[in-house]
Motif scaffolding. Structure first.
Motif, PDB file in Angstrom:
ATOM      1  N   GLY A 154      -1.428  -0.209  10.476  1.00 29.30           N
ATOM      2  CA  GLY A 154      -1.228   1.662  10.359  1.00 29.30           C
ATOM      3  C   GLY A 154      -2.075   2.325  11.055  1.00 29.30           C
ATOM      4  N   GLU A 155      -1.584   3.480  11.437  1.00 27.30           N
ATOM      5  CA  GLU A 155      -2.021   4.204  11.431  1.00 27.30           C
ATOM      6  C   GLU A 155      -2.768   4.968  10.823  1.00 27.30           C
ATOM      7  OE1 GLU A 155       1.289   7.992  12.627  1.00 27.30           O
ATOM      8  OE2 GLU A 155       1.926   6.195  14.759  1.00 27.30           O
ATOM      9  N   ASN A 156      -4.114   6.249  10.997  1.00 27.72           N
ATOM     10  CA  ASN A 156      -4.965   6.211  10.221  1.00 27.72           C
ATOM     11  C   ASN A 156      -4.816   7.809   9.528  1.00 27.72           C
ATOM     12  OD1 ASN A 156      -6.427   4.845  10.952  1.00 27.72           O
ATOM     13  ND2 ASN A 156      -7.450   5.941  13.248  1.00 27.72           N
ATOM     14  N   SER A 157      -5.014   7.412   7.820  1.00 30.44           N
ATOM     15  CA  SER A 157      -4.901   9.012   7.496  1.00 30.44           C
ATOM     16  C   SER A 157      -5.539  10.294   7.095  1.00 30.44           C
ATOM     17  CB  SER A 157      -4.642   8.245   5.854  1.00 30.44           C
ATOM     18  OG  SER A 157      -4.479   9.073   4.995  1.00 30.44           O
ATOM     19  N   ALA A 214      10.490  -3.801   3.369  1.00 31.39           N
ATOM     20  CA  ALA A 214       9.213  -3.569   4.219  1.00 31.39           C
ATOM     21  C   ALA A 214       8.118  -2.627   3.206  1.00 31.39           C
ATOM     22  CB  ALA A 214       9.757  -2.765   4.943  1.00 31.39           C
ATOM     23  N   ALA A 215       6.761  -3.206   3.045  1.00 32.80           N
ATOM     24  CA  ALA A 215       5.771  -2.353   2.610  1.00 32.80           C
ATOM     25  C   ALA A 215       5.033  -1.388   3.678  1.00 32.80           C
ATOM     26  CB  ALA A 215       5.536  -3.010   1.902  1.00 32.80           C
ATOM     27  N   ILE A 216       4.186  -0.727   3.513  1.00 36.29           N
ATOM     28  CA  ILE A 216       2.574  -0.034   3.819  1.00 36.29           C
ATOM     29  C   ILE A 216       1.908   0.145   2.816  1.00 36.29           C
ATOM     30  CG2 ILE A 216       4.156   1.962   3.772  1.00 36.29           C
ATOM     31  CD1 ILE A 216       1.906   2.703   5.575  1.00 36.29           C
ATOM     32  N   LEU A 217       0.488  -0.475   2.682  1.00 36.77           N
ATOM     33  CA  LEU A 217      -0.134  -0.499   1.584  1.00 36.77           C
ATOM     34  C   LEU A 217      -1.696  -0.402   2.321  1.00 36.77           C
ATOM     35  CD1 LEU A 217      -1.513  -1.860  -1.000  1.00 36.77           C
ATOM     36  CD2 LEU A 217      -1.842  -3.660   0.340  1.00 36.77           C
ATOM     37  N   MET A 218      -2.252   0.798   1.939  1.00 37.86           N
ATOM     38  CA  MET A 218      -3.189   1.498   2.101  1.00 37.86           C
ATOM     39  C   MET A 218      -4.612   1.171   0.479  1.00 37.86           C
ATOM     40  SD  MET A 218      -4.259   5.551   3.929  1.00 37.86           S
ATOM     41  CE  MET A 218      -3.831   6.354   1.946  1.00 37.86           C
ATOM     42  N   SER A 219      -5.929   1.099   1.168  1.00 39.51           N
ATOM     43  CA  SER A 219      -7.148   0.310   0.121  1.00 39.51           C
ATOM     44  C   SER A 219      -8.185   1.688   1.428  1.00 39.51           C
ATOM     45  CB  SER A 219      -6.798  -0.720   0.344  1.00 39.51           C
ATOM     46  OG  SER A 219      -7.653  -1.336   1.149  1.00 39.51           O
ATOM     47  N   THR A 271       1.934  11.900  -8.662  1.00 38.86           N
ATOM     48  CA  THR A 271       2.692  13.236  -8.171  1.00 38.86           C
ATOM     49  C   THR A 271       2.786  13.248  -6.900  1.00 38.86           C
ATOM     50  OG1 THR A 271       1.281  15.093  -8.832  1.00 38.86           O
ATOM     51  CG2 THR A 271       3.074  13.470 -10.138  1.00 38.86           C
ATOM     52  N   GLN A 272       1.802  12.445  -5.395  1.00 35.76           N
ATOM     53  CA  GLN A 272       1.750  13.309  -4.512  1.00 35.76           C
ATOM     54  C   GLN A 272       1.769  11.902  -3.739  1.00 35.76           C
ATOM     55  OE1 GLN A 272      -0.732  15.654  -2.987  1.00 35.76           O
ATOM     56  NE2 GLN A 272      -2.655  15.784  -4.554  1.00 35.76           N
ATOM     57  N   VAL A 273       2.274  11.674  -2.179  1.00 38.97           N
ATOM     58  CA  VAL A 273       1.827  10.448  -1.143  1.00 38.97           C
ATOM     59  C   VAL A 273       1.347  10.990   0.253  1.00 38.97           C
ATOM     60  CG1 VAL A 273       3.554   9.189  -0.305  1.00 38.97           C
ATOM     61  CG2 VAL A 273       4.306   9.964  -2.165  1.00 38.97           C
ATOM     62  N   PRO A 274       0.684  10.161   0.600  1.00 34.09           N
ATOM     63  CA  PRO A 274      -1.074  10.778   1.507  1.00 34.09           C
ATOM     64  C   PRO A 274       0.394  10.122   2.993  1.00 34.09           C
ATOM     65  CG  PRO A 274      -1.632   8.896   0.028  1.00 34.09           C
ATOM     66  CD  PRO A 274      -0.077   8.693  -0.453  1.00 34.09           C
ATOM     67  N   ASP A 275      -0.297  11.105   3.641  1.00 34.51           N
ATOM     68  CA  ASP A 275       0.524  11.162   5.111  1.00 34.51           C
ATOM     69  C   ASP A 275       0.846  10.470   5.411  1.00 34.51           C
ATOM     70  OD1 ASP A 275      -2.245  10.766   5.182  1.00 34.51           O
ATOM     71  OD2 ASP A 275      -1.993  12.543   6.835  1.00 34.51           O
ATOM     72  N   VAL A 276       0.581   9.150   5.646  1.00 36.32           N
ATOM     73  CA  VAL A 276       0.280   8.333   6.942  1.00 36.32           C
ATOM     74  C   VAL A 276       1.696   7.540   5.515  1.00 36.32           C
ATOM     75  CG1 VAL A 276      -1.044   6.289   5.948  1.00 36.32           C
ATOM     76  CG2 VAL A 276      -0.394   6.044   7.860  1.00 36.32           C
ATOM     77  N   LEU A 277       1.643   7.287   4.873  1.00 35.76           N
ATOM     78  CA  LEU A 277       2.871   7.066   4.111  1.00 35.76           C
ATOM     79  C   LEU A 277       4.416   7.760   4.321  1.00 35.76           C
ATOM     80  CD1 LEU A 277       0.133   5.369   2.956  1.00 35.76           C
ATOM     81  CD2 LEU A 277       1.271   5.030   0.518  1.00 35.76           C
TER      82      LEU A 277
END
Length: 339
Positions: free
Chosen positions: A253-256, A277-282, A314-320
């Motif tokens: 995916g795109e960079n955060s 579907a899903a998007i996963l960032m580690s 309580t907040q979601v990173p931009d790329v997600l």
């Protein structure tokens, strides 16, 4: 250390029990190659190697053609060694090999129903073969990969332990191997009538029931370490299985901007890119962020957001967020912040 009889040695080499905390079918103290070191470094993969060593001993004494099995083991070794230090690849190879050895001792018959040994959680295939006469078999194939599927039938000509089929740009070869059936397909995934990503080739076992392999997110390459896999098990609970079933395909995916060091991957069930579907960032330190699409009780799609990072609960990173908005389009996609 206790050495096995060479006649029964797995991988056609003398075997010993490892003199360390991890069991294996060889001496981990002498591990030198990347693949040997990777096996010894991971308790689970090491246990698979030990299990394979024990199963090999009993299987070799029971198969109809031991020499053919030894030759097949050498080919498998080459394929396994291509994994090098890739733990996900190694786990998958061992799990598939163990499943093959469970069935290889069965008597072979051209009159049978065959199930493919799946390489992932969203792929499946079944073949029925029926002997028509001394030189021909009728076959019927049905296969799927996620939301895509394909099927075909025909008559193949037998030549010894192999049956050949040619139809247009599609060619199939059915090879009898002890109690297994190997299928080679030529002409591309669409040439034989399958949908995108649907292949008929692979190793099949005689079974009326689907073949289940205990894949996890690590063996499928979704995560890189046992710690990450365990983190997701703890965090997602029952949704771990949902994510596992959605791991048929994965793309970077795109960079955060919010988490510059994050590694982002988008996952979907092949052929159903907007469903489940899903998007996963580690990120380093075992940090995980995930947005997972699920169906609610009304069979409407909604998103669930998981993270083990307290300040991001309580907040979601931009790329997600961008991924969710892209999937939603002009519709509403509810987002649940999970504990």
């Amino acid at each position: 250390m206790l050495a096995f009889n060479l006649r029964h040695a797995l991988l056609l080499t003398p075997l010993v029990f490892a003199a360390n905390s991890h069991a294996a079918s060889f001496d981990c103290a002498g591990a030198s190659s990347p693949v040997e070191k990777a096996i010894c470094a991971d308790p689970y993969t090491s246990s698979l190697d030990e299990k394979l060593g024990k199963l090999w001993t009993t299987t070799l004494a029971q198969v109809a053609d031991p020499q053919a099995l030894k030759a097949d083991q050498r080919l498998w070794l080459k394929k396994r060694n291509q994994c090098a230090a890739n733990g996900s690849c190694l786990r998958r190879e061992y799990l598939m090999r163990l499943k093959a050895l469970e069935y290889v001792t069965k008597p072979f018959s051209w009159d049978a129903t065959w199930k493919i040994i799946p390489w992932g959680v969203s792929s499946a295939a079944e073949i029925t073969t029926r002997r028509l006469d001394a030189t021909h078999i009728a076959f019927d194939i049905s296969a799927s990969n996620g939301g895509n599927s394909g099927d075909m039938d025909g008559v193949a000509t037998i030549d010894g332990d192999v049956a050949h089929f040619e139809g247009g740009s599609c060619t199939l070869k059915f090879s009898a191997f002890n109690g297994l059936l190997d299928v080679d397909s030529d002409g591309g995934d669409g040439a034989c009538g399958g949908g995108m990503g649907v292949y008929y080739g692979g190793r099949y076992v005689a079974s009326e029931q689907p073949i289940a392999i205990e894949y996890d997110l690590l063996s499928l390459g979704v995560v890189h370490t046992q710690q990450e896999d365990q983190t997701l098990r703890t965090l997602l609970k029952s949704d771990y299985q949902t994510l596992l079933q959605n791991s048929g395909s994965m793309a970077t995916g795109e960079n955060s901007i919010d988490v510059p060091e994050g590694e982002v991957n988008e996952l979907w069930l092949r052929g159903l890119a907007t469903s489940n579907a899903a998007i996963l960032m580690s990120a380093p330190g075992g940090r995980i962020w995930l947005v997972l699409l699920v169906f609610d009780e009304q069979r409407k799609v909604r998103a669930r957001y998981y993270t083990n990072v307290p300040k991001w609960k309580t907040q979601v990173p931009d790329v997600l967020l961008a991924w969710r908005e892209r999937l939603a389009g002009n519709t509403t996609l509810p987002l649940d912040l999970m504990p």
